[in-house]
Design a protein around this motif. Structure first.
Motif: not given
Length: 258
Positions: A151, A155, A159-160, A163-164, A207, A232
Motif C-alpha cells: 500500500p 494506507w 483502508r486497503v 478499497a480492495e 491500496s 489481500y
C-alpha cells in the motif's frame, strides 16, 4: 448467463467404453486454471523484473512508479481479456481469481462443486508462477520484491481492505449486469480487462491495486512480505460476497420482475 460445462456430464449410455479411465472433467479444467494462473503470475513478475529490475534496458523508459503501473495494468488487462474470451466460448477455465470463482458461484452461474478445486488451483498457480519466475530471473526478480503488492503511504489495513473489497464488488456487479443481458455478453471480456487495468493503474499507488488473492499470495510468500497478506486474500472475497448479496436483492426487486 449460461451454466458451465462442469454442471453436466453426458448420459451413461452415451459414454464410450475406453480401456483407460479418463480424468474427471472438473480435475482437467482445474488443471487448466492452475496452468493459466501460473502463466499470469510468471508474466507479472517477468514484467516487473524488466520494467524496474537491475540492468534492465527499459528502466530508463519507465523511470517512475506511475509509468510502471500503467504498463502493468495494460498488460494484465490484456491477459485477462485474452483468457476470458475463449474461456467464455468454451464455458471452461479462465477465472484466474479465487474471488471471481466464488462470485460466479454466488451469482448461480458456476457450480459449487467446482469452487474449491478452482480456488486451490489458482492459489497453487500463484505460488508456482512466482517461484518459476524467481528460478528463471534469480536476484533480478528478488530485487523487485517478486512483484509483491504494497500500500501507499498512510494506507493501513482498514483502508486497503475497503478499497480492495470495493473494487472487486464493482467488477462482479458488472459481470452480473453484462451476464444477464445476452446482447452485452460478448463485450464482457474487454470490459473486465479494462476494469482490471483500471484497478491496477488507479488503486496501485494507494491500496496496491490487487483485487485478486492469487495476485498477492505467490509474491508475498516467495518474497517474505506477508504483513498485509490477510487483507489481500480476504478483501476481494468480501467484495464478491457483497456483490452477490446486492445482486440477490436486485433480482428480488419488484421492478426487475416486471
Amino acid at each position: 448467463m449460461t451454466q458451465t460445462s462442469l454442471d453436466t456430464d453426458p448420459p451413461a449410455a452415451s459414454r464410450p467404453v475406453r480401456a483407460h479411465r479418463r480424468l474427471p472433467p472438473l480435475l482437467v479444467t482445474a488443471g487448466y486454471e492452475f496452468a493459466l494462473t501460473t502463466g499470469m503470475l510468471f508474466t507479472v513478475v517477468t514484467a516487473a523484473r524488466w520494467m524496474a529490475g537491475p540492468g534492465s534496458p527499459f528502466s530508463g523508459l519507465l523511470a517512475t512508479p506511475r509509468s510502471q503501473l500503467v504498463v502493468m495494468g495494460l498488460l494484465v488487462g490484456a491477459v485477462v481479456t485474452a483468457v476470458l474470451g475463449p474461456s467464455m466460448r468454451r464455458e471452461t477455465a479462465g477465472h484466474l481469481n479465487p474471488a471471481v470463482s466464488i462470485g460466479l458461484w454466488l451469482l448461480r452461474v458456476f457450480p459449487g462443486k467446482a469452487v474449491l478445486p478452482f480456488v486451490v488451483a489458482q492459489l497453487a498457480g500463484s505460488v508456482c508462477g512466482v517461484a518459476l519466475a524467481r528460478l528463471v530471473w534469480g536476484d533480478a526478480a528478488a530485487a523487485v520484491g517478486d512483484a509483491a503488492l504494497a500500500p501507499g503511504p498512510g494506507w493501513g489495513a482498514g483502508r486497503v481492505f475497503l478499497a480492495e473489497a470495493g473494487s472487486m464488488a464493482v467488477i462482479m456487479l458488472i459481470v452480473a449486469c453484462f451476464g444477464t443481458r445476452p446482447p452485452l455478453l460478448r463485450h464482457l471480456p474487454p470490459v473486465i480487462g479494462a476494469c482490471v487495468a483500471a484497478v491496477i493503474i488507479f488503486l496501485g499507488p494507494l491500496s496496491g491495486g490487487g483485487g485478486n488473492p492469487a495476485r498477492q499470495l505467490g509474491p508475498a510468500l516467495v518474497s517474505g512480505t506477508t504483513g498485509l497478506l490477510w487483507v489481500y486474500l480476504l478483501a476481494p472475497v468480501a467484495g464478491s460476497l457483497l456483490a452477490g448479496a446486492v445482486w440477490a436483492l436486485v433480482r428480488r426487486s419488484p421492478r426487475r420482475r416486471r
